[in-house]
Design a protein around this motif. Sequence first.
Motif, PDB file in Angstrom:
ATOM      1  N   ARG A 104       0.951  -1.312  -0.116  1.00  0.00           N
ATOM      2  CA  ARG A 104       0.193  -0.009   0.107  1.00  0.00           C
ATOM      3  C   ARG A 104       0.758   1.404   0.036  1.00  0.00           C
ATOM      4  NH1 ARG A 104      -3.296  -3.559   3.193  1.00  0.00           N
ATOM      5  NH2 ARG A 104      -1.863  -2.937   4.907  1.00  0.00           N
ATOM      6  N   VAL A 105       1.809   1.273   0.840  1.00  0.00           N
ATOM      7  CA  VAL A 105       2.934   2.265   0.846  1.00  0.00           C
ATOM      8  C   VAL A 105       3.463   2.607  -0.332  1.00  0.00           C
ATOM      9  CG1 VAL A 105       4.886   3.652   1.898  1.00  0.00           C
ATOM     10  CG2 VAL A 105       2.818   2.512   3.277  1.00  0.00           C
ATOM     11  N   ARG A 106       3.851   1.623  -0.989  1.00  0.00           N
ATOM     12  CA  ARG A 106       4.532   1.612  -2.354  1.00  0.00           C
ATOM     13  C   ARG A 106       3.712   2.188  -3.527  1.00  0.00           C
ATOM     14  NH1 ARG A 106       8.602  -1.529  -5.396  1.00  0.00           N
ATOM     15  NH2 ARG A 106       8.028  -1.727  -7.712  1.00  0.00           N
ATOM     16  N   ASN A 107       2.719   1.701  -3.419  1.00  0.00           N
ATOM     17  CA  ASN A 107       1.399   2.502  -4.419  1.00  0.00           C
ATOM     18  C   ASN A 107       1.234   3.622  -4.016  1.00  0.00           C
ATOM     19  OD1 ASN A 107      -1.024   2.293  -6.013  1.00  0.00           O
ATOM     20  ND2 ASN A 107      -2.004   2.813  -4.078  1.00  0.00           N
ATOM     21  N   ALA A 108       1.066   4.108  -2.647  1.00  0.00           N
ATOM     22  CA  ALA A 108       0.961   5.454  -2.566  1.00  0.00           C
ATOM     23  C   ALA A 108       2.030   6.491  -2.992  1.00  0.00           C
ATOM     24  CB  ALA A 108       0.793   5.960  -1.157  1.00  0.00           C
ATOM     25  N   LEU A 109       3.485   5.913  -2.773  1.00  0.00           N
ATOM     26  CA  LEU A 109       4.519   6.610  -3.381  1.00  0.00           C
ATOM     27  C   LEU A 109       4.648   6.674  -4.767  1.00  0.00           C
ATOM     28  CD1 LEU A 109       7.367   4.969  -1.156  1.00  0.00           C
ATOM     29  CD2 LEU A 109       6.661   7.510  -1.106  1.00  0.00           C
ATOM     30  N   ALA A 110       4.116   5.702  -5.686  1.00  0.00           N
ATOM     31  CA  ALA A 110       4.157   5.789  -7.032  1.00  0.00           C
ATOM     32  C   ALA A 110       2.727   6.768  -7.235  1.00  0.00           C
ATOM     33  CB  ALA A 110       3.669   4.638  -7.429  1.00  0.00           C
ATOM     34  N   TYR A 111       1.827   6.892  -6.834  1.00  0.00           N
ATOM     35  CA  TYR A 111       0.703   7.671  -7.221  1.00  0.00           C
ATOM     36  C   TYR A 111       1.098   9.069  -6.642  1.00  0.00           C
ATOM     37  CZ  TYR A 111      -3.889   9.440  -8.095  1.00  0.00           C
ATOM     38  OH  TYR A 111      -4.889  10.128  -8.622  1.00  0.00           O
ATOM     39  N   ALA A 112       1.622   9.529  -5.833  1.00  0.00           N
ATOM     40  CA  ALA A 112       2.222  10.611  -5.231  1.00  0.00           C
ATOM     41  C   ALA A 112       3.283  11.218  -6.198  1.00  0.00           C
ATOM     42  CB  ALA A 112       2.753  10.695  -4.040  1.00  0.00           C
ATOM     43  N   THR A 113       4.227  10.350  -6.803  1.00  0.00           N
ATOM     44  CA  THR A 113       5.073  10.704  -7.798  1.00  0.00           C
ATOM     45  C   THR A 113       4.348  11.199  -9.013  1.00  0.00           C
ATOM     46  OG1 THR A 113       6.635   9.107  -7.260  1.00  0.00           O
ATOM     47  CG2 THR A 113       6.948   9.637  -9.451  1.00  0.00           C
ATOM     48  N   HIS A 114       3.287  10.451  -9.447  1.00  0.00           N
ATOM     49  CA  HIS A 114       2.675  10.942 -10.621  1.00  0.00           C
ATOM     50  C   HIS A 114       1.983  12.273 -10.565  1.00  0.00           C
ATOM     51  CE1 HIS A 114       3.337   7.422 -13.438  1.00  0.00           C
ATOM     52  NE2 HIS A 114       2.987   6.676 -12.516  1.00  0.00           N
TER      53      HIS A 114
ATOM     54  N   TYR B  74       7.495  16.253  -0.998  1.00  0.00           N
ATOM     55  CA  TYR B  74       5.851  15.938  -1.478  1.00  0.00           C
ATOM     56  C   TYR B  74       5.595  14.394  -1.184  1.00  0.00           C
ATOM     57  CZ  TYR B  74       1.745  15.755  -4.187  1.00  0.00           C
ATOM     58  OH  TYR B  74       0.305  15.593  -4.481  1.00  0.00           O
ATOM     59  N   VAL B  75       6.357  13.465  -1.600  1.00  0.00           N
ATOM     60  CA  VAL B  75       5.943  12.148  -1.459  1.00  0.00           C
ATOM     61  C   VAL B  75       6.090  11.642  -0.071  1.00  0.00           C
ATOM     62  CG1 VAL B  75       6.290  11.387  -3.833  1.00  0.00           C
ATOM     63  CG2 VAL B  75       8.133  11.120  -2.168  1.00  0.00           C
ATOM     64  N   VAL B  76       6.738  12.310   0.797  1.00  0.00           N
ATOM     65  CA  VAL B  76       7.060  11.878   2.360  1.00  0.00           C
ATOM     66  C   VAL B  76       5.521  12.390   2.803  1.00  0.00           C
ATOM     67  CG1 VAL B  76       8.259  12.132   4.364  1.00  0.00           C
ATOM     68  CG2 VAL B  76       9.498  11.626   2.136  1.00  0.00           C
TER      69      VAL B  76
END
Lengths: 530, 530
Positions: free
Chosen positions: B194-204, B335-337
């Motif tokens: 879930r955190v990996r997913n959130a980091l990826a989406y935050a990146t986009h 931002y991603v953090v």
Amino acid sequence: MAAAAAACRLLRLAPRRLRNPRHSLFRTPLALSSGWRRYCAAAATPTGDAVGEFRRRIRVAEVKGGEDQGAAWVGKELTVRGWVRTCRAQRTVTFVEVNDGSCLSNMQCVLTPETEGYGQIDSINTGASVLVEGVVASSQGVKQKVELKVSKIIVIGESDPTSFPIQKKRASREFLRTVAHLRPRTNTFGAVARVRNALAYATHKFFQDSGFIWVSSPIITASDCEGAGEQFYVTTLLSNSAEGGCLVNSIPSKDGRVDWSQDFFCKPAFLTVSGQLNGETYASALSDIYTFGPTFRAENSNTSRHLAEFWMIEPELAFADLNDDMACASAYLQYVVKYILENCKEDMDFFDTWVEKGIIDRLNNVAEKNFVQMSYSDAIKLLIGSNKKFEFPVKWGLDLQSEHERYITEVAFGGSPVIIRDYPKEIKAFYMRQNDDGKTVAAMDLLVPRVGELIGGSQREERLDYLEARLDESNLNKDSYWWYLDLRRYGSVPHAGFGLGFERLVQFATGIDNIRDAIPFPRVPGSAEF
Amino acid sequence: MAAAAAACRLLRLAPRRLRNPRHSLFRTPLALSSGWRRYCAAAATPTGDAVGEFRRRIRVAEVKGGEDQGAAWVGKELTVRGWVRTCRAQRTVTFVEVNDGSCLSNMQCVLTPETEGYGQIDSINTGASVLVEGVVASSQGVKQKVELKVSKIIVIGESDPTSFPIQKKRASREFLRTVAHLRPRTNTFGAVARVRNALAYATHKFFQDSGFIWVSSPIITASDCEGAGEQFYVTTLLSNSAEGGCLVNSIPSKDGRVDWSQDFFCKPAFLTVSGQLNGETYASALSDIYTFGPTFRAENSNTSRHLAEFWMIEPELAFADLNDDMACASAYLQYVVKYILENCKEDMDFFDTWVEKGIIDRLNNVAEKNFVQMSYSDAIKLLIGSNKKFEFPVKWGLDLQSEHERYITEVAFGGSPVIIRDYPKEIKAFYMRQNDDGKTVAAMDLLVPRVGELIGGSQREERLDYLEARLDESNLNKDSYWWYLDLRRYGSVPHAGFGLGFERLVQFATGIDNIRDAIPFPRVPGSAEF
């Protein structure tokens, strides 16, 4: 130490004038820091200099992209950085069209002999990069509402007009593929890049908003599951280090055969053809997931519809049947189509005018019409009943060909997307769920006008005994699928998913004929340049 | 035809009760359509059946994830589908913890002998999948605010307690790697996903909101640019079709050497090690772009920090210098953090408790502190002045080692991220822009506590003559770089970018020690299973 850092922070410069370009781009890199260092020199511990704020630059899209096409900007100062598309010198003024890639529109820049930097006029050629400062003014031209009265121009990087490959005159798509590093500077490929980006972002938004988790399925796989027919090998056994190339007798071998135990992964490894099976493992834990990553086919197809490397979107829904799958595919497609119609208006108008007349109507149709579904058996009846002469035979048990699919969606349903479901099991993959009739499986293909099949999906066989029987029938080795079968051994659930080739979607959404123009750097037989 | 379809639409069923699970999951696939067909039978043209609305299912995260931890749901009916984590039978009631992957929290389900389906109690084992219906009630337990009083339970897929590999007791991470298909069903790997997913989406989100265009850089490359040292070959020359494996003498050859002209791309092809050079071509047209895709290293490193296949994020900014680059990297990381601290609270609390004590403080530090920068030369002075004994020598001209980087960020700057810039050109890549001192290049590394280097970037050499000289110095073949050099021939602009290994970011953000646990299916020397 912390105190020293805080003291330095207090001495921080006033906020940088973010909209003033001279600040962020042309300052000397060390100018800012030297002042800092002076203040901090007395500190006992290292302090370092502050990292500046992230530049926020006004792009042409922000000026001209609104409803008023820039009218609100009239009278304001503006700096544009971009590349010269054309330069037309008239008696008293020179018009320079500058594009910064943020949108299709150029900023028309008006130069006069009074403009600072006017002496560089001979360097202002197509392809050159420039910085222009001036004031936005209403334009007399019919093509734009506003233009920039330029007070200063700087030519940043020249472009030799005798050799720059992309001149004003229209270049063929075939030629542009040979200069794929420069083609995004054309109207068509700039627009394709922006719409492709919007489709990708809309994909993430749709699934994230629906509670799906993005999962990165592996690219390299040594799993035997996928069948090595059209797969690329991934290896470190071939070494080009010998003078003149890789010596065959330097390849590790045993009894005349390649010794895979000496390869990087200690067995044959391939590029993935689909992330579905891996995706199912995560759906069996997190409920709904999607993959979005590259996949590969070593298929020797030199067509306008095939790539050796392409991106796939593969959602997988747990506790879902084929109806849920069809509903998800339809909702997804409508969402991304609406997204680009709303967010890429200018680019879509361009495609409608120059690439495929009527594409906006076609996409509006998809966004608004209710999708319909019918069984494969009914589709066969429909095709037979049409009395149309097809090249390929129509008969229950045979797969539908592109001509059949296009007839169904373009003619029989007048441009509506159509989902065909419940195909004969013999023509579909082993993992698809068997229907109660024993003859068909819960598969579905979503057909759209012009492209034909855009999405293919199925409910997966979640019953261990059925799945094992299908593996046997298909002469597949059950041992290779131990982990895939485990999903049916431990807490199996009804689940379903689909796959979508992203470049097909880009073709569908832009009207671009050849799939090689739907991806930045196409990989096809004989070519992996750039 | 259109009229017939419209008539069918009028007859459409009342909106499906979307929150009633029985409708979407357990209906017979054809039940809905048969009614339809009856109404439409009189139509002269094919009509098909409507595709249903996309199911909107209530997940546990939606019930328990809010501020009130589900209190507002008390008294409401709820259906949960998920997997059994534990089952505790007491004298009068049985507690079943059900997890649906939407969050770390289970739904505590309370069964009594009156519960419909209670007879299946022996099948309610860890790992089994179930559907539970009931009413949300306040819970007496200290661990949760609400629980589900179950009126009905259905065991969907059993899980044999004697063989299910992931029982309640804590399994080692090493063991869990051998069952990577099941490990997302554990607390740790569910949270990582879930955190990996959130980091990826935050990146986009970060890059899209900043006007960057996502560009897919190619995965397979036959370009000679990247240097084949640690690259995987991609080939179709090896065929395992012969009985017992690939015969070496069946590999196409010429004069004892592998005949690349017969390979798929007609020359040696590799998996990419970076999308940067390709990314620069698009930045030179669209201004700001980013890539986010897999990259590869055929490095024989069996460490906790290396993967053969990993995802990289590589933004490239046009009209930008090193200061812009550092500012972008800092803003991105903050931002991603912040995004995961705000959107993954429960998972982050879990990591703070069970994986790395204090990780939330560490990340808050990163999100809130001003990042500092210092030159490589100053960093060397700092290290020498520290009088600390390091294993590796500290001397101007030598690269910084992990121990030096961690000393700077963890000790000297007390946990603040630090950017080191302006490295000696000899230890950096050919494409980095030479500084005016002639000795250093405009490179930067962003160091963070615990991980060390997280981001590496540079301003790129945009001056053709400097770049050609550097290629010569580095003994690289200029002809191979023709298209890269073209970017400097035609409208060259100052530009800069950076690269971030996504799995390193996942490690940094979750505290997970081993990078093999930061990606669903890790690829390392000797292993590409699943």
